[in-house]
Design a protein around this motif. Sequence first.
Motif, PDB file in Angstrom:
ATOM      1  N   VAL A   6      26.454  35.060  43.556  1.00 47.36           N
ATOM      2  CA  VAL A   6      25.522  36.084  43.086  1.00 47.36           C
ATOM      3  C   VAL A   6      25.988  36.575  41.717  1.00 47.36           C
ATOM      4  CG1 VAL A   6      24.454  38.311  43.563  1.00 47.36           C
ATOM      5  CG2 VAL A   6      25.061  36.792  45.465  1.00 47.36           C
ATOM      6  N   SER A   8      24.974  39.019  38.384  1.00 43.02           N
ATOM      7  CA  SER A   8      24.107  40.130  37.978  1.00 43.02           C
ATOM      8  C   SER A   8      24.291  40.537  36.520  1.00 43.02           C
ATOM      9  CB  SER A   8      24.351  41.348  38.880  1.00 43.02           C
ATOM     10  OG  SER A   8      25.695  41.775  38.789  1.00 43.02           O
ATOM     11  N   HIS A   9      25.237  39.920  35.828  1.00 43.73           N
ATOM     12  CA  HIS A   9      25.504  40.281  34.431  1.00 43.73           C
ATOM     13  C   HIS A   9      24.835  39.294  33.476  1.00 43.73           C
ATOM     14  CE1 HIS A   9      28.502  43.369  35.341  1.00 43.73           C
ATOM     15  NE2 HIS A   9      28.804  42.603  36.366  1.00 43.73           N
ATOM     16  N   THR A  33      20.431  37.976  39.674  1.00 40.87           N
ATOM     17  CA  THR A  33      19.895  39.323  39.848  1.00 40.87           C
ATOM     18  C   THR A  33      20.182  40.122  38.584  1.00 40.87           C
ATOM     19  OG1 THR A  33      21.923  40.314  40.759  1.00 40.87           O
ATOM     20  CG2 THR A  33      20.434  39.231  42.316  1.00 40.87           C
ATOM     21  N   GLY A  34      19.579  41.282  38.468  1.00 43.38           N
ATOM     22  CA  GLY A  34      19.856  42.158  37.332  1.00 43.38           C
ATOM     23  C   GLY A  34      19.693  41.434  36.012  1.00 43.38           C
ATOM     24  N   ASP A  35      20.609  41.706  35.086  1.00 46.44           N
ATOM     25  CA  ASP A  35      20.538  41.093  33.752  1.00 46.44           C
ATOM     26  C   ASP A  35      20.854  39.599  33.741  1.00 46.44           C
ATOM     27  OD1 ASP A  35      19.711  43.418  32.539  1.00 46.44           O
ATOM     28  OD2 ASP A  35      21.691  43.978  31.804  1.00 46.44           O
ATOM     29  N   ALA A  36      21.354  39.058  34.844  1.00 45.63           N
ATOM     30  CA  ALA A  36      21.612  37.615  34.908  1.00 45.63           C
ATOM     31  C   ALA A  36      20.320  36.815  34.803  1.00 45.63           C
ATOM     32  CB  ALA A  36      22.348  37.262  36.190  1.00 45.63           C
ATOM     33  N   ASP A  63      13.618  41.607  39.559  1.00 45.52           N
ATOM     34  CA  ASP A  63      14.396  41.706  38.320  1.00 45.52           C
ATOM     35  C   ASP A  63      13.781  40.857  37.215  1.00 45.52           C
ATOM     36  OD1 ASP A  63      16.134  43.509  39.476  1.00 45.52           O
ATOM     37  OD2 ASP A  63      17.592  41.981  40.035  1.00 45.52           O
ATOM     38  N   TYR A  80      14.085  41.269  48.264  1.00 47.04           N
ATOM     39  CA  TYR A  80      15.307  41.786  48.886  1.00 47.04           C
ATOM     40  C   TYR A  80      15.495  41.325  50.336  1.00 47.04           C
ATOM     41  CZ  TYR A  80      16.579  44.553  44.839  1.00 47.04           C
ATOM     42  OH  TYR A  80      16.970  44.935  43.584  1.00 47.04           O
ATOM     43  N   SER A  95      30.228  37.452  44.955  1.00 44.59           N
ATOM     44  CA  SER A  95      29.600  38.213  43.865  1.00 44.59           C
ATOM     45  C   SER A  95      30.509  38.156  42.652  1.00 44.59           C
ATOM     46  CB  SER A  95      29.380  39.669  44.291  1.00 44.59           C
ATOM     47  OG  SER A  95      28.445  39.725  45.325  1.00 44.59           O
TER      48      SER A  95
END
Length: 97
Positions: A6, A8-9, A33-36, A63, A80, A95
Amino acid sequence: MSTLHVLSHSPFGDDRLRSCLRLLGSQDGLLLTGDAVYALQPGTAPFTALSERAPTLYVLAEDAQARALTIPGHARAIDYPAFVELSLHYDKVNSWL
């Protein structure tokens, strides 16, 4: 043993994505996820790396939508509840913090 990785960056701020891709096994999956999700921008090095490595790629749809990014055909958009299901499907979850 399968692993769900996972991220997220943003792939433009550090080497997490590149390091993760080096470690992906044939049974592993990768969830952005997120900015990834910025790795989905066509024409960028992260997009090319994901396309060439061809992992089982998942993207948190919320996202991508929040960042106005299109999810490519080689990736699966999930929500989710599906994220929870994925975490149960794989033997372990890693993660990349």
